[in-house]
Design an enzyme around this catalytic site. Structure first.
Site, PDB file in Angstrom:
ATOM      1  N   HIS A 252       0.764  -1.224  -0.087  1.00 37.79           N
ATOM      2  CA  HIS A 252      -0.039   0.014  -0.119  1.00 37.79           C
ATOM      3  C   HIS A 252       0.750   1.303   0.080  1.00 37.79           C
ATOM      4  CE1 HIS A 252      -3.861  -2.132   1.608  1.00 37.79           C
ATOM      5  NE2 HIS A 252      -3.224  -2.427   0.492  1.00 37.79           N
ATOM      6  N   GLU A 254       0.606   4.085   1.764  1.00 38.02           N
ATOM      7  CA  GLU A 254       1.162   4.181   3.196  1.00 38.02           C
ATOM      8  C   GLU A 254       2.358   3.253   3.545  1.00 38.02           C
ATOM      9  OE1 GLU A 254      -3.533   4.250   3.137  1.00 38.02           O
ATOM     10  OE2 GLU A 254      -1.791   3.245   2.046  1.00 38.02           O
ATOM     11  N   CYS A 282      -2.973  -0.720   7.536  1.00 39.82           N
ATOM     12  CA  CYS A 282      -2.053   0.393   7.340  1.00 39.82           C
ATOM     13  C   CYS A 282      -2.080   1.340   8.691  1.00 39.82           C
ATOM     14  CB  CYS A 282      -2.273   1.159   6.083  1.00 39.82           C
ATOM     15  SG  CYS A 282      -1.732   0.468   4.618  1.00 39.82           S
TER      16      CYS A 282
END
Length: 334
Positions: A252, A254, A282
């Protein structure tokens, strides 16, 4: 502040200028074609009714010295691209394009035509509109493409137009220079353009003290085939959202930003900007590294109860409207 107005025929440009003049104290400047005695052609000049500006250079010089005042300019259709670029480089200039559906503009055109004038057909009007927009020498399409904001004036009601203009807040000085939140959210959206994930593009920016620490976007890890080239079977198989997450190879946005920065560089008091709300996985990592605030622009299915468990204050607010739509943002703090 100087707002230039361009747009299609009978879109309502003059009414927008009148609104700014009457409600917010803007000075109206008109650009006009004037005959040039030294040449066979014509040249452009500007006037606000009291002062005359024989060139774009003189106009910009005057407004630069009076930048705290408000000006609105009509007649932008005569502005050449190279002149437009000089306006766009100035921090006080905003270009607004106004448009409306063809039939709505045709109705306005019919009301505008003098009874003594020859009757004009819809086909004639459409040809005039195409010439105004796309003529190779004096069409305004280059202006519309460069416009900062676009207004759709689809109603024949002045009240409706004024309501839309009230919501748009053209007079807001923050339109000339984005707030920090808007600035970093736009950087996150730019980072998302680098994403190769077949399911969803996401971008992220880590910030501390209004300085970027790191950026990230989602996709397969380095040295693996990109997701959009078949690197992640789950994403390429069109698997339903929330299903088979353990088989997904994409990191991801993040996570990529956090890995790039490392906990030492993040430290307490950092803010994470993301164009999509972080998922639960996350969120756990975001809290662990000491980030105290998250700002995002698009919703996503997530467990907000988790944020409450870790003592977060979850709220919604809206950034100043920058186009037809405002950013809807969520913020949480430890």
């Amino acid at each position: 502040m100087l707002i230039g107005i361009c747009g299609s025929l009978c879109a309502g440009k003059t009414e927008v200028a009148k609104y700014l003049e009457a409600k917010h104290g803007f000075t109206l400047i008109r650009m006009e074609e004037t005959s040039d005695s030294d040449s066979s052609g014509s040249c452009a000049s500007w006037t606000d009714g009291e002062k005359s500006y024989p060139s774009s250079k003189s106009l910009l010089s005057y407004i630069t010295q009076n930048w705290s005042k408000r000006f609105v300019m009509l007649g932008m259709g005569s502005v050449e691209l190279k002149v437009l670029e000089t306006f766009l480089r100035r921090p006080f200039f905003l270009l607004l394009s106004v448009d409306a559906p063809t039939l709505v503009r045709w109705q306005r055109y019919q009301k505008r035509v003098d009874s003594s004038s020859p009757e004009r057909s819809l086909e004639y009007f459409v040809q005039e509109c195409d010439t105004n927009m796309y003529h190779p020498d004096h069409g305004i399409s280059h202006l519309v493409q460069k416009s900062t904001l676009r207004l759709l004036n689809a109603s024949n009601s002045l009240e409706s137009l004024h309501q839309n203009l009230d919501a748009l807040k053209l007079e807001d000085e923050s339109r000339l220079r984005p707030s920090w939140d808007a600035y970093f959210i736009q950087l996150a959206s730019l980072a998302a353009c680098r994403s190769n994930c077949m399911k969803r593009r996401v971008g992220c920016v880590l910030v501390r003290g209004k300085r970027v620490i790191s950026t990230g976007y989602n996709g397969t890890p380095r040295n693996l085939v990109n997701c959009n080239e078949g690197g992640c079977k789950r994403c390429n198989n069109g698997t339903e959202g929330g299903v088979g997450l353990m088989t997904c190879l994409c990191i991801h946005a993040e996570e990529n930003a956090l890995l790039e920065a490392g906990r030492e560089r993040v430290g307490d008091g950092a803010t994470l900007y993301c164009d999509t709300c972080p998922c639960l996985t996350c969120s756990i990592k975001i809290v662990q590294v000491g980030i105290t605030e998250v700002v995002y622009s698009q919703g996503y299915s997530m467990d907000t109860e988790f944020l409450k468990l870790v003592g977060s204050n979850f709220e919604n607010y809206t950034l100043p409207k920058r186009d037809y739509y405002a950013f809807r943002l969520g913020v949480w703090k430890r």
